[in-house]
Design an enzyme around this catalytic site. Structure first.
Site, PDB file in Angstrom:
ATOM      1  N   LYS A  52      32.920  47.666  37.389  1.00  0.00           N
ATOM      2  CA  LYS A  52      33.185  46.961  36.111  1.00  0.00           C
ATOM      3  C   LYS A  52      31.551  47.427  35.615  1.00  0.00           C
ATOM      4  O   LYS A  52      32.200  47.250  34.070  1.00  0.00           O
ATOM      5  CB  LYS A  52      33.070  45.401  37.188  1.00  0.00           C
ATOM      6  CG  LYS A  52      33.951  44.849  37.456  1.00  0.00           C
ATOM      7  CD  LYS A  52      34.076  44.040  38.593  1.00  0.00           C
ATOM      8  CE  LYS A  52      35.208  43.269  38.735  1.00  0.00           C
ATOM      9  NZ  LYS A  52      35.190  42.022  39.750  1.00  0.00           N
ATOM     10  N   GLN A  96      31.485  37.720  42.354  1.00  0.00           N
ATOM     11  CA  GLN A  96      31.828  38.636  43.480  1.00  0.00           C
ATOM     12  C   GLN A  96      32.470  38.085  43.788  1.00  0.00           C
ATOM     13  O   GLN A  96      31.734  37.772  44.863  1.00  0.00           O
ATOM     14  CB  GLN A  96      31.168  40.574  43.546  1.00  0.00           C
ATOM     15  CG  GLN A  96      32.446  41.377  44.027  1.00  0.00           C
ATOM     16  CD  GLN A  96      33.353  41.581  43.083  1.00  0.00           C
ATOM     17  OE1 GLN A  96      33.539  41.476  41.990  1.00  0.00           O
ATOM     18  NE2 GLN A  96      34.520  41.691  44.118  1.00  0.00           N
ATOM     19  N   ASP A 119      36.876  36.166  34.763  1.00  0.00           N
ATOM     20  CA  ASP A 119      37.364  35.975  36.260  1.00  0.00           C
ATOM     21  C   ASP A 119      38.948  35.120  35.772  1.00  0.00           C
ATOM     22  O   ASP A 119      39.763  35.466  36.816  1.00  0.00           O
ATOM     23  CB  ASP A 119      37.107  36.315  37.672  1.00  0.00           C
ATOM     24  CG  ASP A 119      36.363  37.316  38.094  1.00  0.00           C
ATOM     25  OD1 ASP A 119      36.905  38.122  38.374  1.00  0.00           O
ATOM     26  OD2 ASP A 119      35.700  36.931  38.649  1.00  0.00           O
TER      27      ASP A 119
HETATM   28  N1  GUN Z   1      37.028  40.247  44.365  1.00  0.00           N
HETATM   29  C1  GUN Z   1      38.424  40.791  44.662  1.00  0.00           C
HETATM   30  N2  GUN Z   1      38.753  40.727  42.834  1.00  0.00           N
HETATM   31  C2  GUN Z   1      37.966  40.224  42.864  1.00  0.00           C
HETATM   32  C3  GUN Z   1      38.166  39.688  40.896  1.00  0.00           C
HETATM   33  O1  GUN Z   1      38.758  39.860  40.618  1.00  0.00           O
HETATM   34  N3  GUN Z   1      37.423  38.791  40.996  1.00  0.00           N
HETATM   35  C4  GUN Z   1      35.875  38.814  41.689  1.00  0.00           C
HETATM   36  N4  GUN Z   1      34.544  38.227  40.947  1.00  0.00           N
HETATM   37  N5  GUN Z   1      36.259  39.056  43.071  1.00  0.00           N
HETATM   38  C5  GUN Z   1      37.059  39.727  43.822  1.00  0.00           C
END
Ligand code: GUN
Length: 293
Positions: A52, A96, A119
């Site tokens: 990211k 996350q 998200d």
């Molecule tokens: N864990 C797995 N996929 C995601 C996601 O798209 N966003 C976040 N914040 N955590 C995750």
């Protein structure tokens, strides 16, 4: 059979976003700023967050990574969320997942200001998405829609079978594929207790597998000519790799690919699109596309 190249599509979209950021900054705006909170040292989460941050660089965004050990208390984490909510220099942020067991994930998600929830996990965004209002849409389903659109794969009136009912993929995917303005499909959702799962799969024009079981979808579950989207990314041990593992999708690619009209590979299919859609949501946050304070 045509391979859907998520990596190339994501690279194209990131270069489109970068051009947009250049236009914004030329107009005197600051670049979009995404903050990621990472708690602990889970291998998968480390990789996602690193990617990211790299994607932010590729798009010309500012990014900040806030790391905490897994003994952080829920109150301390909630205080961090409150600080980011109040920080005018932060357009959007993510926490996350998964979080350590002593922290209530849902409480943290609901503490995030929905206007910065890039998200798309906050109930306000989930609810607005469900009734077709402008909002942040969670990145994996949005990435799949974008792949279908860019490959000009028709979805209207077609039968879409989704394997999996998670909050992050299965449920929002079903909502979006059902809605007239997105998939406009006939949608069936199957899960671990679906008695007719294989039969349902065989009837799918579009099959979206998001159950996290490597190689689950076999050739006898796929209608010839179907479009198959594989969301699985399970790490399976592989001694021949330097990392000691490889990523495996939910679809038995060798068996299924020859039958399909289109199929996404793992890796290089849905995965790169997910991060790319987070970048699009962050751009929308900076431009206040969905919410104007
Ligand atoms: N864990 C797995 N996929 C995601 C996601 O798209 N966003 C976040 N914040 N955590 C995750």
């Amino acid at each position: 059979m045509q391979l859907i190249d998520g990596k190339a599509t994501a690279a194209q979209i990131k270069s489109e976003i970068k051009s947009e950021v250049e236009r914004m900054t030329a107009d005197g705006m600051r670049p979009p700023h995404l903050v990621a909170i990472l708690v602990g040292h889970d291998g998968g989460s480390e990789t996602y967050v690193k990617n990211k941050v790299l994607a932010c660089e590729a798009c010309g965004f500012r990014s900040t990574l806030l790391r905490f050990e897994d003994d952080i208390t829920e109150d301390e984490l909630l205080a961090q969320v409150a600080a980011l909510n109040a920080d005018a220099e932060v357009d959007g942020f993510i926490v996350q997942l998964p979080l350590p067991r002593h922290i209530n994930e849902q409480r943290v998600i609901e503490a995030i200001d929905y206007r910065k929830d890039v998200d798309g996990f906050h109930p306000i965004n989930v609810g607005r998405m469900a009734i077709g209002l402008p909002c942040y849409i969670s990145a994996t389903p949005r990435g799949i829609l974008e792949l279908l659109r860019r490959y000009e794969i028709p979805t209207s009136g077609r039968r879409c079978v989704i394997l999996g009912r998670s909050n992050i993929v299965g449920k929002p995917m079903a909502q979006l594929m059902m809605q007239k303005q997105y998939g406009d499909s006939t949608v069936v959702v199957c899960h671990s207790h679906s008695a007719t799962l294989a039969d349902e799969c065989r009837q799918a024009d579009i099959l979206i597998a998001a159950i996290g079981q490597p190689g689950f979808v076999k050739a006898d579950m796929v209608k010839p000519g179907a479009v198959v989207i594989d969301v699985g990314t399970t790490r399976v041990p592989d001694a021949s790799r330097k990392s000691g593992y490889r990523l495996s999708g939910d679809v038995d690619f060798e068996q299924v690919a020859p039958l399909c009209s289109y199929i996404t590979p793992v890796p290089g299919g849905v995965g790169p699109m997910t991060i790319c859609m987070l970048m699009q949501n962050t751009l929308a946050a900076a431009k206040k596309t969905y919410y104007s304070d």
